[in-house]
Scaffold this active site. Structure first.
Site, PDB file in Angstrom:
ATOM      1  N   ALA A 260      39.681  18.772   7.358  1.00 34.84           N
ATOM      2  CA  ALA A 260      40.134  17.304   7.289  1.00 34.84           C
ATOM      3  C   ALA A 260      41.709  17.033   7.438  1.00 34.84           C
ATOM      4  O   ALA A 260      41.855  16.018   8.339  1.00 34.84           O
ATOM      5  CB  ALA A 260      39.851  16.988   5.592  1.00 34.84           C
ATOM      6  N   ASP A 261      42.383  18.096   7.312  1.00 33.74           N
ATOM      7  CA  ASP A 261      43.884  17.808   7.625  1.00 33.74           C
ATOM      8  C   ASP A 261      44.017  17.777   9.211  1.00 33.74           C
ATOM      9  O   ASP A 261      44.963  17.051   9.744  1.00 33.74           O
ATOM     10  CB  ASP A 261      44.563  19.001   6.994  1.00 33.74           C
ATOM     11  CG  ASP A 261      44.448  20.260   7.273  1.00 33.74           C
ATOM     12  OD1 ASP A 261      42.975  20.669   7.674  1.00 33.74           O
ATOM     13  OD2 ASP A 261      44.959  21.456   7.286  1.00 33.74           O
TER      14      ASP A 261
ATOM     15  N   ASP B 172      50.477  22.481  13.697  1.00 35.55           N
ATOM     16  CA  ASP B 172      50.860  22.084  11.959  1.00 35.55           C
ATOM     17  C   ASP B 172      51.122  23.647  11.558  1.00 35.55           C
ATOM     18  O   ASP B 172      50.325  24.515  11.445  1.00 35.55           O
ATOM     19  CB  ASP B 172      49.209  21.557  11.399  1.00 35.55           C
ATOM     20  CG  ASP B 172      49.784  21.150  10.020  1.00 35.55           C
ATOM     21  OD1 ASP B 172      50.993  21.637   9.521  1.00 35.55           O
ATOM     22  OD2 ASP B 172      48.928  20.490   9.573  1.00 35.55           O
TER      23      ASP B 172
ATOM     24  N   THR C 144      49.654  27.129   6.099  1.00 36.07           N
ATOM     25  CA  THR C 144      49.422  28.595   5.627  1.00 36.07           C
ATOM     26  C   THR C 144      48.560  29.273   6.951  1.00 36.07           C
ATOM     27  O   THR C 144      48.987  30.478   7.271  1.00 36.07           O
ATOM     28  CB  THR C 144      48.167  28.698   4.539  1.00 36.07           C
ATOM     29  OG1 THR C 144      48.699  28.090   3.510  1.00 36.07           O
ATOM     30  CG2 THR C 144      47.896  30.165   4.214  1.00 36.07           C
TER      31      THR C 144
END
Length: 225
Positions: A60-61, A81, A84
């Site tokens: 989703a991110d 991005d 993690t």
């Protein structure tokens, strides 16, 4: 913590990549805010076609970041991005989510190094004063920083060959301010990209989401994030 009144919150949108926590997050929203949260999931209107073989596999991110990048910077674009995992998400000139690259985050790489070597100390991840380390800490920091910078630029170089040199590259995530400015290809560091994407998608799906059967007053569809 921000001294906001519960009544000021009119909408909640959630991007979760930990499914076992979804029910807990939903329960918090319903119990304390009397609101049904909008989860970013298949079926939610994002305004962006997903060309992945199985669109449900895309985190989703990643979709949220891609939507925000197109809205703010235009297409084609790549979003890096630094979370993690470090993800590279590619959006075509037609504003279609194409897919991308996933690799271990710099924190994971550092943890693996420290856990598997008995004599190497844990160090802060930062840009060292010199590439050539004159002690163990400096050598580790140089390897982590410049090694990861090389990984990022190497992947971006190959992605830009496929997408075209005019493709915009935007970085977000915790370590974006550390790696982004030194990259040959990252043009913009946007710390709030994910939050902006959540707001944009919430607005595209905006409707009062107050729980039925509650005595709460009607709420305006204006998000607070």
């Amino acid at each position: 913590m921000a001294h906001l009144e519960v009544s000021e919150v009119h909408g909640i949108v959630i991007s979760s990549v930990v499914p076992p926590l979804d029910s807990v997050l939903r329960g918090v929203c319903e119990r304390y805010f009397s609101l049904k949260p909008l989860f970013i999931e298949p079926g939610v209107k994002t305004g962006m076609p997903v060309l992945y073989d199985n669109p449900a596999e895309v985190g989703a991110d990643r979709i949220v970041n891609a939507v925000a990048a197109v809205e703010k910077y235009g297409a084609p674009c790549i979003v890096v991005d630094f979370g993690t995992a470090t993800t590279f998400d590619c959006v075509s000139a037609k504003a279609q989510y194409m897919g991308g690259v996933i690799c271990p985050g710099i924190g994971i790489s550092a943890d693996a190094l420290f856990e598997r070597t008995a004599r190497l100390p844990r160090v802060d991840i930062r840009k060292p004063a010199r590439v050539i380390g004159s002690n163990t800490v400096g050598s580790l920091q140089s390897g982590l920083y410049y090694g990861y910078l090389g990984l990022v630029d190497g992947i971006l170089e190959n992605l830009l060959k496929e997408m075209g040199e005019k493709t915009k590259v935007i970085a977000t995530g915790g370590l974006a301010p550390l790696i982004g400015p030194a990259s040959k290809h990252i043009a913009t560091v946007d710390d709030l990209l994910t939050l902006e994407g959540l707001r944009i998608i919430w607005e595209r799906n905006a409707a009062p989401r107050v729980l039925t059967g509650k005595s709460a007053a009607p709420r305006k569809p204006a998000p607070v994030h």
